[in-house]
Design a protein around this motif. Structure first.
Motif, PDB file in Angstrom:
ATOM      1  N   GLU A 152       6.957   0.046 -75.675  1.00  0.00           N
ATOM      2  CA  GLU A 152       8.249   0.293 -75.020  1.00  0.00           C
ATOM      3  C   GLU A 152       8.636  -0.858 -74.114  1.00  0.00           C
ATOM      4  OE1 GLU A 152       8.150   3.964 -73.061  1.00  0.00           O
ATOM      5  OE2 GLU A 152       8.002   5.160 -74.907  1.00  0.00           O
ATOM      6  N   GLU A 243      20.422   4.665 -77.536  1.00  0.00           N
ATOM      7  CA  GLU A 243      19.148   5.029 -78.156  1.00  0.00           C
ATOM      8  C   GLU A 243      18.990   6.541 -78.085  1.00  0.00           C
ATOM      9  OE1 GLU A 243      15.727   3.619 -76.028  1.00  0.00           O
ATOM     10  OE2 GLU A 243      16.859   3.505 -74.147  1.00  0.00           O
ATOM     11  N   GLY A 244      18.096   7.031 -78.913  1.00  0.00           N
ATOM     12  CA  GLY A 244      17.853   8.469 -78.941  1.00  0.00           C
ATOM     13  C   GLY A 244      16.792   8.814 -79.970  1.00  0.00           C
ATOM     14  N   GLU A 245      16.735  10.110 -80.306  1.00  0.00           N
ATOM     15  CA  GLU A 245      15.736  10.586 -81.252  1.00  0.00           C
ATOM     16  C   GLU A 245      16.294  11.797 -81.971  1.00  0.00           C
ATOM     17  OE1 GLU A 245      10.935  10.933 -81.045  1.00  0.00           O
ATOM     18  OE2 GLU A 245      12.035  12.161 -79.600  1.00  0.00           O
ATOM     19  N   TYR A 247      15.546  14.701 -85.592  1.00  0.00           N
ATOM     20  CA  TYR A 247      14.664  15.194 -86.649  1.00  0.00           C
ATOM     21  C   TYR A 247      15.446  15.189 -87.950  1.00  0.00           C
ATOM     22  CZ  TYR A 247      11.578  18.230 -89.346  1.00  0.00           C
ATOM     23  OH  TYR A 247      10.758  18.724 -90.311  1.00  0.00           O
ATOM     24  N   TYR A 257      10.290  13.174 -87.168  1.00  0.00           N
ATOM     25  CA  TYR A 257      11.078  12.747 -86.021  1.00  0.00           C
ATOM     26  C   TYR A 257      11.257  11.231 -86.087  1.00  0.00           C
ATOM     27  CZ  TYR A 257      10.523  17.308 -83.783  1.00  0.00           C
ATOM     28  OH  TYR A 257      10.581  18.639 -83.485  1.00  0.00           O
ATOM     29  N   TYR A 258      12.463  10.752 -85.700  1.00  0.00           N
ATOM     30  CA  TYR A 258      12.751   9.325 -85.685  1.00  0.00           C
ATOM     31  C   TYR A 258      13.483   8.974 -84.392  1.00  0.00           C
ATOM     32  CZ  TYR A 258      11.751   9.667 -90.664  1.00  0.00           C
ATOM     33  OH  TYR A 258      11.129   9.893 -91.865  1.00  0.00           O
ATOM     34  N   ASP A 259      13.107   7.824 -83.827  1.00  0.00           N
ATOM     35  CA  ASP A 259      13.891   7.320 -82.712  1.00  0.00           C
ATOM     36  C   ASP A 259      14.811   6.225 -83.231  1.00  0.00           C
ATOM     37  OD1 ASP A 259      12.320   5.113 -83.118  1.00  0.00           O
ATOM     38  OD2 ASP A 259      11.277   5.211 -81.190  1.00  0.00           O
ATOM     39  N   LEU A 261      17.414   2.690 -81.919  1.00  0.00           N
ATOM     40  CA  LEU A 261      17.947   1.775 -80.921  1.00  0.00           C
ATOM     41  C   LEU A 261      19.077   1.004 -81.592  1.00  0.00           C
ATOM     42  CD1 LEU A 261      17.789   0.383 -78.145  1.00  0.00           C
ATOM     43  CD2 LEU A 261      16.160  -1.222 -79.151  1.00  0.00           C
ATOM     44  N   SER A 279      14.961   1.929 -86.440  1.00  0.00           N
ATOM     45  CA  SER A 279      14.391   3.269 -86.277  1.00  0.00           C
ATOM     46  C   SER A 279      12.912   3.256 -86.626  1.00  0.00           C
ATOM     47  CB  SER A 279      15.114   4.292 -87.176  1.00  0.00           C
ATOM     48  OG  SER A 279      16.427   4.522 -86.722  1.00  0.00           O
ATOM     49  N   THR A 282       8.471   8.772 -85.323  1.00  0.00           N
ATOM     50  CA  THR A 282       7.764   9.139 -84.077  1.00  0.00           C
ATOM     51  C   THR A 282       7.082  10.495 -84.195  1.00  0.00           C
ATOM     52  OG1 THR A 282       9.822  10.090 -83.204  1.00  0.00           O
ATOM     53  CG2 THR A 282       9.336   7.782 -82.643  1.00  0.00           C
ATOM     54  N   HIS A 286       5.120  12.760 -81.382  1.00  0.00           N
ATOM     55  CA  HIS A 286       5.508  14.136 -81.075  1.00  0.00           C
ATOM     56  C   HIS A 286       4.315  15.072 -81.188  1.00  0.00           C
ATOM     57  CE1 HIS A 286       9.817  14.929 -80.355  1.00  0.00           C
ATOM     58  NE2 HIS A 286       9.989  13.727 -80.864  1.00  0.00           N
TER      59      HIS A 286
END
Length: 757
Positions: A152, A243-245, A247, A257-259, A261, A279, A282, A286
Motif C-alpha cells: 500500500e 479507489e474502492g473495492e 465483489y 473481491y477486487y480493489d 485504483l 485492479s 483481494t 478478505h
C-alpha cells in the motif's frame, strides 16, 4: 496523423474494432502506458543478459537503492537470498531473473529476502519473464518486484514519469502484458479502450470481443455497473483519483473481491481523454481479515471468560496500552491515561524491584523475551491490595526490543483461599501434634498412611518417619487375635460408615502390648467418593505416670489445686462440673479423681457412684470442708470414694494427697474380663442393647425385628454395629461377651423366678 485516421480528441471507438483501438491507442498515445505503469504498486524493470538494469519505473528506482537481483554482480549477489519449503537456501541460478534469461516465465513469482543498503532485511516477491523475441529488446528479461510487507505504501509513492524512446515503449507494452494484475482503460463513453492479457484471460474473451464494450455489455450486475460508472464519471468530470473495492462473479462462475485504483489520462490541451485503472484480486486478504475477526472474537470471549486483561508496551517509547480490565486492577477509571509512572505507582513497594528486574530480563536481546511474574498492586483510588499474575513476550528486531504484548489475571481470591487453607492446615497440625491421641489419615486407593501425628511415637515406641506406611504393613503390628475385626472395621469405613473399635498392638520395639480405641471415619472427595479415611486412636493402656482429674466448680480453687498436684509431679486436668467430667470419663486415660465438695450444692458425689456403675476404674478422692463431720466422710465412702480428705492448709493437703494417690494407684488392679465386657456393653445405645438381648434369647433377625417393630434389614445393621462396638468377630464371641457382662436371656430369667405361694 494521416488522412485515414481521426485526431485523438475525435477518436470514435465505435468506428473500429476493440483490438484495433487498443493497438492504435498504444502507438499514438504512449503516455497511457506510462500512466498505467506508474499507477502500479510494483517495481518494474528490464535487465540485459549481464544483469544490468536498463529501464525501470519510479517505484523500482526508489526501492532502497535497488540495482537488480543478479547473480552476475559479485557486489549485489550477497544481498538476495531465497528459501525453499524445507527452509534451505535457493542457489542464485534459480532466482527468477536468471531463470527468465534461460527462457522460463516465473509467475506469480517467489519471495526473496533483500538486504537494503542500511542493513535491514525486507521480503520481496519477484516475478520475471523473457521479453518477446520480436521486440528490439529480445534477449532481455522483465522483472517485477513487489514489496511484500509494504504494497500500500508503494502504491502511494507512485508518481509521474516520462519515457520517450521506442525501446522503452515496447518495454512498457511487454511489461503490461506480463503483469498478473488487471490493467485497463476506459474512454469517455465508459467503454473499454485497453485491457492487458490478465484482464482478457479473466473474461475469457479475445481483445476484439472486449474492447469497445461497456460494463453493462459484459453482463456486470446492474447495481455494480451503476456504482463503477459513477467512479468513472468522477474521474472524467472532476479529474480526481478514485479507489474502492467490489465483489464480482465472472462469467466462468468464479466469485472474488477486487480493489481498483482509477486515475485520469489527459491530452496535450489538458482535457481528460481516458480513465486508466488497475485492479487486483483481494479475496485472500478478505479471507484473512475474516479469519482475524473470528480469532479476535474468540480471543475476546476467552479473555472475558477467564477475566483476562490484555496490554501492550513499546520498549522504545514507553507507550502503554491497557484494556479496561487492567485499569480496574490498578483501581483506575476506564478512560484514565496510563504510562510507566502510573504502572509503577500501583505496584506494591516490596515487589517493585523484583518487577523491574523481570522487565529488564525480558527486553534483553540475549534472552528469549519471556516475562512471567506474580506480584501485588495497590489500587490508586480504592487502596485495595490485589495479587496479579502476568505473562508476556518481547519481539526483537535488529538486536533491540521493538514490541511487547502480555496478559494479566487477578489471582487475589485464589491467594486468599490458599492462605486460608494454609492457616487451617497450621491449626490442624498444631492441634494434632499436641494431642495425646494418635491422629492418622490414609489413602484408600494407594492403601497408604499419608499422615500420623506425634502421638504415634509415644504409642508405638518408634519415630513417625520409621513407622510403616502401607496399611498391609501397619496391620502386622495389630495383635493376631484382633486383626480380623480391625480389617472388617476398616472395610466398613471405606464403604462410608464411621466406626469405633478397640484392638491391641504389639509394639515392634519392645514387644509390649498396648490396648487402643480407634474412632475411624470416611473422608469424601469432590464427587462424593471415599478417597481417604481418618482415625483418632487413644491409648487405653495403664500409664506409669500419675494422672489426676480435678472436678471443682470454683475456677480459682481448681487452679490452686492443680498447682499443688503438679508439685507432686503428677499430670493434671480440671473440669468445672461433675456432668462434664462424666461425659468425658469413658475416653480418659486411667488416673485418680479429686472431687472438691467444699462448694455449696456440689454434686461431685455423683462421680464415684457413676464411675462404679459404669465399671470405669478411676479411684475417687473426695476433698471436704474442714468443718465437715464424720457423716460426710461416711457418705462419700458409701458413694464409692477411696478416701476423704478434710484439711485446712496446703501443706497438709499435699502430704495427705500424696499418700492417698500412692495408695489408690497401688490398689488399682487390671480390669477383669467381666468388668471389660460390662464397660463395653455400657457404650451400647438402647436399641443396640435390645437387639443384643434378642440375640442372647436365640432370636433371628426376622423374629427380633417383629418383636421390636423394625425391619430385619435394620436389625442386621444394628447387629453389625453391636459386634463392632463389642469387638466380636462372630456371633459366638458376641454371646460370650454378653454373658461375661452378666446379661441373661429373658427366658432363663423367667425360669429362675420362684412362683408365689
Amino acid at each position: 496523423m494521416g488522412d485515414n485516421h481521426r485526431a485523438s480528441s475525435d477518436f470514435d471507438v465505435a468506428d473500429t474494432s476493440g483490438q484495433r483501438l487498443g493497438e492504435e491507442l498504444t502507438r499514438q498515445d504512449q503516455t497511457l502506458l506510462v500512466a498505467v505503469l506508474e499507477l502500479l504498486p510494483l517495481g518494474v524493470g528490464v535487465y540485459d543478459h549481464r544483469g544490468d538494469l536498463l529501464h525501470a519505473n519510479a517505484l523500482m528506482r526508489d526501492y532502497v537503492g535497488l540495482t537488480g537481483p543478479s547473480s552476475y554482480n559479485p557486489d549485489l549477489s550477497g544481498r538476495w537470498q531465497g528459501y525453499d519449503f524445507h527452509n534451505r537456501p535457493i542457489p542464485p541460478d534459480r532466482y527468477p531473473g536468471n531463470r527468465a534469461l534461460r527462457g522460463e516465465t516465473v509467475r506469480p513469482g517467489i519471495d526473496l529476502v533483500h538486504i537494503d543498503h542500511d542493513g535491514r532485511e525486507r521480503w520481496k516477491r519477484v516475478s520475471a519473464a523473457p521479453l518477446h523475441p520480436k521486440t528490439a529488446m529480445a534477449g532481455n528479461v522483465i522483472v517485477i518486484v513487489q514489496d511484500v510487507g509494504d504494497l500500500e505504501e508503494a502504491a502511494k509513492r507512485s508518481g509521474a514519469a516520462s519515457i520517450e524512446s521506442a525501446s522503452q515503449l515496447r518495454f512498457l507494452e511487454a511489461t503490461l502484458s506480463s503483469i498478473p494484475d488487471f490493467v485497463y482503460a476506459f474512454d469517455r463513453e465508459r467503454r473499454f479502450a485497453y485491457a492487458n492479457e490478465a484482464m482478457l484471460g479473466f473474461f475469457g474473451l479475445p481483445a476484439s470481443a472486449m474492447l469497445g464494450r461497456t460494463l453493462a455489455d459484459l453482463n456486470y450486475p446492474p447495481d455494480l455497473a451503476k456504482d463503477l460508472n459513477g467512479h468513472i464519471d468522477r474521474v472524467l468530470n472532476e479529474g480526481v483519483t478514485t479507489e474502492g473495492e467490489f465483489y464480482y462473479r465472472s462469467p466462468s462462475g468464479c466469485g472474488a473481491y477486487y480493489d481498483f485504483l482509477w486515475g485520469p489520462l489527459r491530452a496535450a490541451d489538458g482535457s481528460i481523454k481516458f480513465v486508466v485503472g488497475v485492479s487486483r484480486n483481494t479475496s485472500e486478504r478478505h479471507a484473512m481479515e475474516e479469519k482475524l475477526k473470528r480469532s479476535e472474537a474468540r480471543l475476546r470471549a476467552a479473555t472475558d471468560l477467564v477475566c483476562l486483561g490484555i496490554y501492550s508496551w513499546d520498549p522504545t517509547t514507553g507507550a502503554l496500552t491497557w484494556d479496561e480490565r487492567i485499569r480496574a486492577m490498578w483501581g483506575l477509571p476506564a478512560d484514565e491515561p496510563v504510562d510507566i509512572a502510573v504502572f509503577e505507582a500501583g505496584v506494591h513497594p516490596d515487589d517493585l524491584t523484583r518487577v523491574r528486574d523481570a522487565i529488564a530480563v525480558c527486553i534483553d536481546p540475549a534472552g528469549n523475551g519471556a516475562y512471567n511474574i506474580e506480584y501485588r498492586v495497590i489500587g490508586h483510588v480504592d487502596g485495595e491490595t490485589r495479587h496479579i499474575a502476568t505473562s508476556g513476550r518481547t519481539t526483537f528486531a535488529d538486536g533491540h526490543a521493538e514490541g511487547f504484548i502480555g496478559a494479566v489475571i487477578d489471582v487475589t481470591s485464589q491467594r486468599h483461599a490458599e492462605m486460608a487453607i494454609r492457616a487451617s492446615e497450621a491449626q490442624f497440625r498444631s492441634f494434632a501434634e499436641h494431642s495425646r491421641s494418635l491422629i492418622w489419615i490414609g489413602d484408600v486407593e494407594a492403601e497408604q498412611i499419608i499422615y500420623r501425628s506425634a502421638a504415634f511415637e509415644r504409642i508405638w515406641g518408634m519415630p513417625c518417619q520409621e513407622g510403616p506406611t502401607a496399611l498391609g504393613d501397619w496391620i502386622k503390628d495389630v495383635h493376631p487375635d484382633d486383626r480380623q475385626q480391625v480389617e472388617r472395621s476398616l472395610a466398613l469405613v471405606k464403604a462410608g460408615e464411621a466406626v469405633e473399635f478397640e484392638y491391641r498392638i504389639i509394639r515392634p520395639g519392645d514387644g509390649t502390648i498396648r490396648w487402643l480405641r480407634d474412632t475411624c471415619f470416611p473422608i469424601g472427595g469432590e464427587n462424593g467418593a471415599i478417597k481417604r479415611i481418618g482415625g483418632i486412636a487413644t491409648d487405653l493402656s495403664q500409664e506409669d505416670e500419675h494422672q489426676i482429674y480435678i472436678v471443682s466448680s470454683n475456677l480459682s480453687e481448681a487452679r490452686r489445686l492443680a498447682n499443688i498436684v503438679r508439685s507432686l509431679e503428677c499430670r493434671v486436668r480440671t473440669f468445672d462440673s461433675a456432668s462434664t467430667f462424666l461425659d468425658m470419663a469413658p475416653v480418659l486415660a486411667p488416673g485418680c479423681v479429686l472431687a472438691d465438695l467444699r462448694q455449696p450444692k456440689n454434686q461431685s458425689l455423683l462421680i464415684p457412684r457413676e464411675l462404679k456403675a459404669r465399671s470405669i476404674a478411676m479411684p475417687t478422692i473426695v476433698l471436704g470442708s474442714p468443718t465437715a463431720d464424720v457423716a460426710s466422710a461416711v457418705h462419700a465412702m458409701k458413694a464409692g470414694a477411696v478416701d476423704y480428705l478434710s484439711l485446712s492448709d496446703d501443706d497438709a493437703l499435699r502430704s495427705a494427697l500424696l499418700t492417698a494417690i500412692r495408695e489408690c494407684h497401688s490398689g488399682v488392679r487390671p480390669t477383669t474380663i467381666d468388668e471389660s465386657a460390662a464397660a463395653r456393653l455400657g457404650r451400647l445405645t438402647p436399641r443396640e442393647r435390645q437387639v443384643l438381648v434378642g440375640l442372647v434369647d436365640g432370636g433371628t433377625n426376622k423374629t427380633i425385628g417383629q418383636k421390636l417393630g423394625i425391619s430385619s434389614r435394620t436389625v442386621e445393621l444394628h447387629r453389625a454395629q453391636v459386634m463392632s462396638r463389642l469387638n466380636a468377630g462372630n456371633l459366638m464371641e458376641l454371646l460370650q461377651i454378653a454373658l461375661a457382662a452378666g446379661m441373661e436371656s429373658t427366658s432363663s430369667a423367667g425360669r429362675n423366678q420362684r412362683k408365689p405361694t
